[in-house]
Design a protein around this motif. Structure first.
Motif, PDB file in Angstrom:
ATOM      1  N   UNK A  66      17.023  38.043 -21.298  1.00 32.21           N
ATOM      2  CA  UNK A  66      15.669  38.299 -21.777  1.00 32.21           C
ATOM      3  C   UNK A  66      15.741  39.434 -22.782  1.00 32.21           C
ATOM      4  N   UNK A  67      15.409  39.132 -24.048  1.00 34.78           N
ATOM      5  CA  UNK A  67      15.493  40.107 -25.130  1.00 34.78           C
ATOM      6  C   UNK A  67      14.110  40.595 -25.529  1.00 34.78           C
ATOM      7  N   UNK A  68      14.052  41.865 -25.902  1.00 34.87           N
ATOM      8  CA  UNK A  68      12.843  42.400 -26.530  1.00 34.87           C
ATOM      9  C   UNK A  68      13.146  42.581 -28.005  1.00 34.87           C
ATOM     10  N   UNK A  69      12.423  41.855 -28.856  1.00 35.27           N
ATOM     11  CA  UNK A  69      12.692  41.847 -30.285  1.00 35.27           C
ATOM     12  C   UNK A  69      11.472  42.331 -31.055  1.00 35.27           C
ATOM     13  N   UNK A  70      11.692  43.240 -31.993  1.00 38.81           N
ATOM     14  CA  UNK A  70      10.631  43.710 -32.880  1.00 38.81           C
ATOM     15  C   UNK A  70      10.721  42.965 -34.200  1.00 38.81           C
ATOM     16  N   UNK A  71       9.612  42.409 -34.657  1.00 39.19           N
ATOM     17  CA  UNK A  71       9.610  41.615 -35.889  1.00 39.19           C
ATOM     18  C   UNK A  71       9.697  42.552 -37.094  1.00 39.19           C
ATOM     19  N   UNK A  72      10.719  42.353 -37.915  1.00 41.25           N
ATOM     20  CA  UNK A  72      10.853  43.121 -39.156  1.00 41.25           C
ATOM     21  C   UNK A  72       9.891  42.559 -40.204  1.00 41.25           C
ATOM     22  N   UNK A  73       9.504  43.405 -41.154  1.00 40.70           N
ATOM     23  CA  UNK A  73       8.524  42.995 -42.158  1.00 40.70           C
ATOM     24  C   UNK A  73       8.967  41.820 -43.002  1.00 40.70           C
ATOM     25  N   UNK A  74      10.272  41.714 -43.265  1.00 32.65           N
ATOM     26  CA  UNK A  74      10.780  40.624 -44.098  1.00 32.65           C
ATOM     27  C   UNK A  74      11.516  39.565 -43.289  1.00 32.65           C
ATOM     28  N   UNK A  75      11.278  39.521 -41.973  1.00 33.15           N
ATOM     29  CA  UNK A  75      11.964  38.546 -41.112  1.00 33.15           C
ATOM     30  C   UNK A  75      11.429  37.136 -41.363  1.00 33.15           C
ATOM     31  N   UNK A  92      20.794  50.001 -24.977  1.00 27.46           N
ATOM     32  CA  UNK A  92      19.383  49.894 -25.346  1.00 27.46           C
ATOM     33  C   UNK A  92      18.843  51.202 -25.921  1.00 27.46           C
ATOM     34  N   UNK A  93      19.226  52.339 -25.308  1.00 29.26           N
ATOM     35  CA  UNK A  93      18.746  53.623 -25.804  1.00 29.26           C
ATOM     36  C   UNK A  93      19.324  53.935 -27.186  1.00 29.26           C
ATOM     37  N   UNK A  94      20.584  53.601 -27.390  1.00 32.02           N
ATOM     38  CA  UNK A  94      21.215  53.811 -28.702  1.00 32.02           C
ATOM     39  C   UNK A  94      20.484  53.002 -29.766  1.00 32.02           C
ATOM     40  N   UNK A  95      20.212  51.730 -29.457  1.00 36.85           N
ATOM     41  CA  UNK A  95      19.522  50.876 -30.418  1.00 36.85           C
ATOM     42  C   UNK A  95      18.097  51.356 -30.657  1.00 36.85           C
ATOM     43  N   UNK A  96      17.458  51.868 -29.607  1.00 33.83           N
ATOM     44  CA  UNK A  96      16.092  52.378 -29.765  1.00 33.83           C
ATOM     45  C   UNK A  96      16.070  53.586 -30.697  1.00 33.83           C
ATOM     46  N   UNK A  97      16.997  54.528 -30.483  1.00 30.77           N
ATOM     47  CA  UNK A  97      17.060  55.726 -31.319  1.00 30.77           C
ATOM     48  C   UNK A  97      17.380  55.356 -32.764  1.00 30.77           C
ATOM     49  N   UNK A  98      18.246  54.346 -32.936  1.00 33.39           N
ATOM     50  CA  UNK A  98      18.653  53.936 -34.274  1.00 33.39           C
ATOM     51  C   UNK A  98      17.635  53.009 -34.941  1.00 33.39           C
ATOM     52  N   UNK A  99      16.597  52.624 -34.194  1.00 35.20           N
ATOM     53  CA  UNK A  99      15.596  51.726 -34.767  1.00 35.20           C
ATOM     54  C   UNK A  99      16.103  50.319 -34.953  1.00 35.20           C
ATOM     55  N   UNK A 100      16.990  49.878 -34.049  1.00 37.49           N
ATOM     56  CA  UNK A 100      17.591  48.558 -34.204  1.00 37.49           C
ATOM     57  C   UNK A 100      16.652  47.407 -33.949  1.00 37.49           C
ATOM     58  N   UNK A 101      15.581  47.640 -33.164  1.00 35.31           N
ATOM     59  CA  UNK A 101      14.580  46.600 -32.956  1.00 35.31           C
ATOM     60  C   UNK A 101      14.983  45.500 -32.004  1.00 35.31           C
ATOM     61  N   UNK A 102      16.126  45.646 -31.297  1.00 38.02           N
ATOM     62  CA  UNK A 102      16.577  44.625 -30.361  1.00 38.02           C
ATOM     63  C   UNK A 102      17.019  45.323 -29.079  1.00 38.02           C
ATOM     64  N   UNK A 103      16.472  44.890 -27.943  1.00 42.11           N
ATOM     65  CA  UNK A 103      16.915  45.409 -26.662  1.00 42.11           C
ATOM     66  C   UNK A 103      17.075  44.265 -25.685  1.00 42.11           C
ATOM     67  N   UNK A 104      18.106  44.333 -24.854  1.00 40.68           N
ATOM     68  CA  UNK A 104      18.267  43.370 -23.775  1.00 40.68           C
ATOM     69  C   UNK A 104      17.530  43.908 -22.566  1.00 40.68           C
ATOM     70  N   UNK A 105      16.437  43.249 -22.191  1.00 45.11           N
ATOM     71  CA  UNK A 105      15.655  43.698 -21.047  1.00 45.11           C
ATOM     72  C   UNK A 105      16.383  43.388 -19.753  1.00 45.11           C
ATOM     73  N   UNK A 106      16.930  42.187 -19.647  1.00 44.07           N
ATOM     74  CA  UNK A 106      17.605  41.793 -18.412  1.00 44.07           C
ATOM     75  C   UNK A 106      18.495  40.600 -18.684  1.00 44.07           C
TER      76      UNK A 106
END
Length: 221
Positions: free
Chosen positions: A154-163, A132-146
């Motif tokens: 349970x995933x935390x997903x950030x919506x990309x502008x062109x998604x 999760x920390x690697x993806x956060x630093x890389x701006x991956x926009x996807x983290x597994x919360x649990x």
């Protein structure tokens, strides 16, 4: 079980120590059993709780820990899964109704069904946090919360502008079966059909195994 639990933790090194600290901070009564005298001295200095110097694999030591007054025993030693399973088995012989948690050293959790109530795999949890920390630093926009169960995460997903979901209401998005948006992380919003999935915002999504890639593509493009 009562709100304030009594927990016996066997193994006072990193995993056991931090588990004891967190349980104690939440108001629970914790007894730590540790056979390394140097570690016992450290625990006694660092941790305001009962610390027993002894081998948690011995019946007399477990009895000394007061299993008859305890709700759960957690065997968290670094000596391997079977040692921890054995400690839990002995504990249930002494006190059949006590709950059991055992630390394992590989990820095949199904092997331990019926032997203990729950297992914990610290290396897996550490890898999960590191990813999760690697993806956060890389701006991956996807983290597994649990990982809620073996089949549900349970995933935390950030919506990309062109998604595909960007700027669309929930009712207009065809999510794959086995997935559901459960919360808007940034807006503190509970999902409704009219909730708009906004670019740059984070959302919590429950997903079944095998469809996470499809869900990620909807949010990330």
């Amino acid at each position: 079980m009562s709100a304030d639990l009594r927990v016996v933790i066997v193994g006072g090194h990193h995993v056991g120590y931090h588990a004891a600290r967190q349980l104690s901070e939440r108001g629970h009564d914790v007894v730590v059993v540790e056979k390394d005298p140097e570690r016992v001295a450290f625990l006694s200095d660092q941790y305001d709780a009962t610390v027993i110097h002894g081998d948690g694999g011995r019946r007399s030591v477990l009895q000394q820990a007061g299993l008859d007054r305890s709700d759960v025993i957690a065997a968290l030693t670094g000596y391997g899964a079977m040692t921890n399973i054995g400690i839990c088995a002995m504990a249930t012989e002494i006190e059949p109704d006590i709950g059991t948690v055992a630390r394992i050293d590989h990820g095949d959790r199904d092997e331990y069904d019926g032997l203990v109530d729950r297992v914990v795999y610290p290396e897996e949890l550490a890898a999960h946090a590191a990813t999760n920390e690697i993806l956060h630093v890389a701006g991956g926009g996807v983290q597994t919360i649990e990982e809620v169960t073996g089949d549900l995460a349970l995933l935390e997903l950030t919506v990309a502008g062109d998604a595909p979901v960007a700027d669309r209401e929930l009712r207009d998005v065809a999510f794959p079966r086995g997935s559901v948006v459960v919360a808007g992380r940034d807006s503190n919003q509970l999902p409704g059909p009219e909730m708009v999935l906004e670019p740059g915002y984070r959302y919590l999504v429950a997903v079944r195994a095998g469809i996470s890639d499809e869900v990620v593509r909807l949010f990330r493009g």
